[in-house]
Design a protein around this motif. Structure first.
Motif, short mmCIF file in Angstrom:
data_model
loop_
_atom_site.label_atom_id
_atom_site.label_comp_id
_atom_site.label_asym_id
_atom_site.label_seq_id
_atom_site.Cartn_x
_atom_site.Cartn_y
_atom_site.Cartn_z
N ARG A 1 48.02 17.51 42.00
CA ARG A 1 46.71 17.37 42.53
C ARG A 1 46.33 15.94 42.84
O ARG A 1 46.71 15.17 42.51
CB ARG A 1 46.50 18.86 41.66
N GLU B 1 38.39 15.10 42.89
CA GLU B 1 38.38 16.92 42.94
C GLU B 1 36.85 17.64 43.35
O GLU B 1 36.40 18.73 42.74
CB GLU B 1 39.05 17.02 41.46
N ASP C 1 41.41 21.14 38.65
CA ASP C 1 41.85 22.61 39.77
C ASP C 1 40.92 23.77 39.79
O ASP C 1 40.41 23.99 40.08
CB ASP C 1 43.01 21.76 40.12
N SER D 1 37.85 25.77 40.06
CA SER D 1 38.17 27.04 40.16
C SER D 1 37.47 27.87 39.88
O SER D 1 36.13 29.37 40.01
CB SER D 1 39.55 27.57 40.54
#
Length: 587
Positions: free
Chosen positions: A334, A399, A445, A449
């Motif tokens: 990521r 991110e 991540d 989410s």
């Protein structure tokens, strides 16, 4: 007279080191800064280029400076050995096997590409090809001693860093022998020496693995029965030293033996106690190493060459950050992991100094060039903790993940460690019944989410630092460990039970054996996945066959209770006398 002077020097140096540790560690801990920087700065201050330079004109400064830096080298090397030993304790052979693609894929690519690019750049700057090759691979190495204590070995960043560092530790052997082959006086026997070392080393490592698996469990069991912390410490150090001497005798680095010793002990139930006993010694010895790094920095030389040194440091850091980050992205990491790992791995390593020494001895580079890059390496090691903070900040921004923040005031929240599929289901059930929760995860991540889907979640790594304390674990009614990482779940359970004896700990177990281990570690309730899936399958087939739902549910609950009682009973019967408790009581 000479022996008296040597004894006086040793005592004076010991007082300086212990005094530095007594000041640096608490002061830097107070400001939440890693003591790594403090030890290096102390080395600069008290070393031969600091206060040591003033001793001839002010003899009283003798007691506040290190007069013979070479005398500290064995202690510094022992610190690195203990560090690799404790890293081995955090691993297991199964985990290393699962990481083999990362170690020999990512690790090899990272070292070869960065080494080749640095060598090409140095060649264009006028360095001979052999010296450029030696310097390129030396500067491509990253610091195991500093990086892993910062990153850990369980987070995505820690796993990526560990894979590259493990390959670098393996590659240090052929690098040193390559330098020997390049030396004017070693053309004939450099390759033969490398081959001999590799096959002899393989035999010794195989012997250590076989003997260790047979001999270590009874050795530590006997030490545990004595309830003597001194004997347990002696057994631990004996294993480390014997393994290190065995690998050194074949020409391999002693840190290879220390790592294998740690891996072997990690397979026993005594690894937690060994890690706790070794930790203070490792920290002090590592501090000595960092002081020796600081003592190699000549501030006058830095001032005279400030421009070239600055360009060299910045160039090396930027190149390593970019290449490592791009490789991680190409291999599927990521963005946050790639950015943080690349920045953290940017500085040179303590083993860079070893390679520079070998290159100088092989006459591949001249002493003046070696001193220049030693200063660059020392500065790089000093800024590594700052690079870690910078990388973490960049990763979060990339991110757009939420930062670590304390839990809301009001009703205490159940901490759900892991915000994946299982963690979300637990959070849904808690919310359905009006119970406050906070889900945490070390994957940016996953957190991004979860927050988008409406879950109350925040970024934190439960295995590192004081993250859970800042999130209010002291007031939490329960902690639910949902990660699909059996070793991490067991270690976190042990850590939480030791710190919070009355805390309710619900842990996800992979199977019945893992559940038994979790109960021994202190879990209030361990839920095996295999058991629950079996019960759900039984429920589905019975209902489908026409059995009324009420009796089915009752029988399912009865069977679950029976299994739980059986697992608890097995955990109690199989649980040998608690080593940690007995040692504390004996002390």
């Amino acid at each position: 007279m000479s022996s008296e002077l040597t004894s006086s020097n040793f005592i004076s140096d010991a007082l300086v080191i212990l005094g530095a540790a007594g000041i640096v560690i608490p002061v830097f801990h107070r400001f939440r800064i890693t003591p790594v920087i403090g030890f290096i700065l102390v080395g600069i201050l008290v070393g031969p280029f600091g206060l040591g330079r003033l001793v001839p004109g002010h003899p009283w400064l003798f007691h506040f400076s290190i007069t013979e830096p070479e005398a500290l080298d064995p202690f510094a090397e022992f610190g690195i050995v203990l560090l690799l030993f404790t890293i081995g304790l955090e691993l297991s052979f199964n985990r290393l096997w699962t990481m083999r693609k990362l170690v020999f894929g990512l690790g090899a690519l990272e070292l070869l590409i960065i080494g080749a690019l640095l060598a090409a750049a140095l060649t264009m700057l006028g360095q001979g090809w052999s010296g450029a090759l030696a310097l390129g691979f030396a500067l491509a190495l990253s610091s195991t001693a500093i990086v892993l204590p910062i990153s850990g070995t369980t987070s995505p960043v820690g796993r990526a860093a560990l894979s590259m560092l493990l390959f670098e530790d393996i590659a240090i052997v052929p690098i040193i022998f390559l330098l020997g082959a390049l030396a004017p006086y070693a053309q004939a026997d450099g390759l033969d020496g490398l081959v001999r070392t590799l096959w002899q080393g393989a035999l010794v490592i195989g012997a250590l693995l076989v003997v260790g698996r047979v001999a270590l469990p009874p050795l530590f069991a006997q030490a545990a029965r004595t309830k003597s912390p001194e004997l347990f410490l002696a057994a631990s150090l004996l294993v480390v030293i014997v393994a290190s001497l065995a690998t050194s005798a074949t020409g391999l680095s002693p840190i290879v033996g220390a790592l294998i010793a740690g891996l072997l002990i990690a397979e026993t139930e005594y690894h937690g106690e060994v890690e706790g006993i070794i930790e203070p010694f490792k920290g002090l010895a590592l501090g000595i190493f960092l002081i020796t790094v600081g003592m190699s920095v000549d501030l006058e030389m830095v001032a005279e060459n400030l421009g070239p040194i600055t360009l060299a440091v910045v160039g090396v850091l930027l190149l390593k950050t970019i290449v490592t980050g791009l490789l991680l992205r190409l291999m599927g990491a990521r963005r946050s992991t790639a950015a943080e790992t690349g920045t953290l791995m940017a500085s040179p390593s303590e083993t860079t100094l070893i390679v520079l020494t070998a290159a100088t001895a092989a006459q591949v580079i001249d002493p003046e060039t070696a001193r220049f890059w030693q200063v660059v390496t020392a500065i790089g090691l000093t800024v590594t903790p700052l690079l870690a903070m910078l990388g973490r900040s960049i990763g979060r921004r990339v991110e757009q993940a939420p930062t670590l923040e304390p839990a809301d005031e009001g009703e205490p929240s159940v901490l759900v460690v892991g915000a994946g599929r299982v963690g979300r289901l637990v959070a849904d059930m808690l919310a359905t019944h009006g119970k406050a929760y906070l889900a945490i995860d070390s994957d940016a991540d996953v957190i991004a989410s979860a927050t988008r889907d409406g879950y109350r979640a925040t970024f934190a790594d439960a295995a590192r630092g004081q993250a859970l304390e800042r999130l209010g674990i002291a007031k939490a009614p329960a902690v639910v460990l949902t990660m699909d990482e059996p070793v991490l779940v067991q270690r976190l359970t042990t850590k939480l039970r030791k710190s919070y004896p009355n805390l309710t700990i619900i842990a996800r177990a992979r199977d019945l054996a893992h559940a038994t281990a979790l109960y021994r570690a202190g879990a209030s309730l361990a839920v095996p996945e295999t058991l629950e899936s079996s019960l759900q399958l039984s429920e589905a087939v019975l209902v489908d066959l026409g059995v009324p739902m009420g009796p089915v549910i009752a029988s399912i609950h009865a069977k679950r209770d029976t299994f739980r009682e059986q697992i608890r009973r097995e955990a109690q019967l199989d649980h040998k006398p608690k080593l940690r408790t007995s040692i504390v009581e004996a002390g």
